[in-house]
Scaffold this active site. Structure first.
Site: not given
Length: 479
Positions: A120, A187
């Protein structure tokens, strides 16, 4: 009087002797392996990297904004781009988008290695879109740089890992020990469903890694204060964080008749006090390790200070306190990030709120933060409320271990006359969730001075990306 002066002189000479002795016996901790050969790579690896940037795998705090199709598409792209990785390794998905790839080694009784990256990326701020030189999700190459959201954080590492693994599989390579690739998908919003869930699975399965490598440190050219050499900083620990809300209620009223105390005034005073009364600076063990690695490589005067921290600690702290990054290295930092109060220009609000974020040195707990805030603001009218779970990492890797030496040797083989040093990572990484499985969690990406981290024109040199593939290739060959 003469006798007294003789004693002072003797003590001074002894002090000088000790300082000089420690300086001259302050030996280098660097290693000098044969220089590694970079892989000869065509531009197909760069084209795949460009394509990876085009998938908008954006994490939002508001889960309803997350585009699951982007993550699905990205993972299909990965499987198509790295067919040997996704057919020769065991693939497991965790919470739909978290990925585990298990590469079985020759020795089943040896501890495995975990290599991490995350899929991400953070959003692009609407206010900064027009400041980008290129489309932030194009992966466009300009002046030798690949531009795009995520090229540094953290698709550069993810793609470089997969590129190197695919090459090794093409060559028929089998590692001695098992290798796990762990690619979380959240994350940027704390990693709870990705890395944390995967670490929990590892713990349940009693998988104890020899070491873990995640994002964190970088290679930097002449940017370490007092060091006239290139440096590679390898995170051996990371700071924790705690966020608190400050709230005060005082009856408001018309702005033409202000009382002596108002909610805004009192909260503003508290915020200013927190800024003016920071946590005490300290040279933690992690910082001492950093200084012991860079110190011997410095000019004589600086080397003398690093070799005698017992004497020169105040000077070192003063020097580091002068920069944002240096200051964050030696103390728990305080940052007011949100201040809310008021609705109308002629109405004194009856309530004011502020959000304050603390980035804590290892060992500093939520209780420590709250106690500090209470002591500093000295205002019982202000309610102090913790926000979220926070994070209190305690893991610190052992720099005397074979794992750190292996990492140091691999880095040094790629950059001539480079100083490799352990350091404290100032932000949070997915690697922290593996701290209960092994103390040997390292944080490092093999790129030199990438730019635009979480900001405008995030970019990395094409040549640095290719060097990163060579680094991971050599690292995995040595496992």
């Amino acid at each position: 009087m003469k006798f007294f002066l003789k004693i002072i002189g003797a003590v001074f000479l002894l002090l000088v002797f000790i300082v000089l002795f420690k300086t001259f016996t302050f030996k280098s901790k660097q290693v000098y392996p044969p220089q590694a050969k970079e892989l000869i790579l065509d531009d197909s690896c760069v084209q795949r990297f460009q394509k990876a940037i085009q998938y908008k795998t954006i994490s939002y705090d508001n889960a309803s904004l997350i585009d699951s199709a982007a993550f699905e598409g990205f993972q299909v792209f990965l499987a198509e781009s790295y067919p040997l990785v996704f057919t020769k390794m065991e693939l497991e998905k965790v919470n739909t988008f978290g990925l585990i790839l298990h590469w079985k080694g020759k020795l089943q009784n040896s501890k495995p290695v975990v290599l991490m990256a995350h899929q991400d990326v953070v959003p692009i701020e609407e206010a900064t879109k027009d400041k980008w030189t290129v489309n932030p999700f194009s992966g466009e190459i300009k002046d030798g740089y690949i531009y795009g959201r995520g090229v540094i954080d953290d698709k550069g590492s993810l793609i470089a890992l997969l590129e190197s693994a695919e090459i090794l599989l093409q060559q028929g390579f089998v590692p001695q020990s098992d290798i796990y690739f762990v690619f979380g998908h959240d994350e940027e919003i704390s990693g709870l469903k990705g890395a944390k869930a995967i670490a929990t699975l590892f713990k349940e399965r009693k998988i104890e890694p020899a070491f873990v490598l995640d994002e964190g440190g970088i290679i930097t050219e002449f940017k370490v204060p007092g060091l006239n050499k290139n440096a590679a900083v390898v995170g051996i620990a990371e700071k924790g964080y705690q966020t608190i809300e400050l709230k005060i209620n005082i009856p408001g009223g018309h702005s033409s008749m202000p009382e002596d105390k108002t909610a805004i005034d009192e909260l503003a005073k508290a915020v200013v006090k927190l800024k003016e009364n920071p946590f005490k600076a300290e040279l933690s063990q992690t910082v001492q390790n950093f200084l012991s690695y860079i110190g011997p490589e410095m000019p004589f005067v600086s080397k003398m200070a690093m070799a005698n921290q017992w004497l020169f600690a105040p000077m070192i702290k003063s020097t580091y306190s002068k920069s944002g990054a240096g200051n964050a290295t030696i103390r728990t930092t305080t940052a007011t990030t949100i201040f809310n109060a008021g609705l109308k220009e002629n109405l004194i609000p009856g309530e004011a709120q502020a959000t304050v974020n603390f980035r804590a040195l290892p060992g500093v707990t939520r209780e420590d933060v709250i106690a500090h805030v209470k002591k500093v603001i000295e205002n019982d009218s202000i309610k102090i409320t913790p926000i979220g779970l926070g994070n209190e990492p305690k893991q610190v890797a052992n720099v005397d271990s074979e794992e750190f030496k292996k990492l140091q040797k691999t880095i040094s083989a790629f950059k001539k006359d480079i100083v490799v040093a352990p350091y404290l990572v100032l932000g949070a990484t997915d690697g922290r969730y593996f701290g209960d499985l092994t103390t040997q969690v390292f944080r490092f990406i093999p790129f030199t001075d990438p730019e635009g981290f979480h900001g405008v024109n995030e970019r990395i040199k094409v040549s640095e990306f290719k060097k990163g593939i060579s680094f991971y290739y050599e690292l995995m060959k040595g496992i």
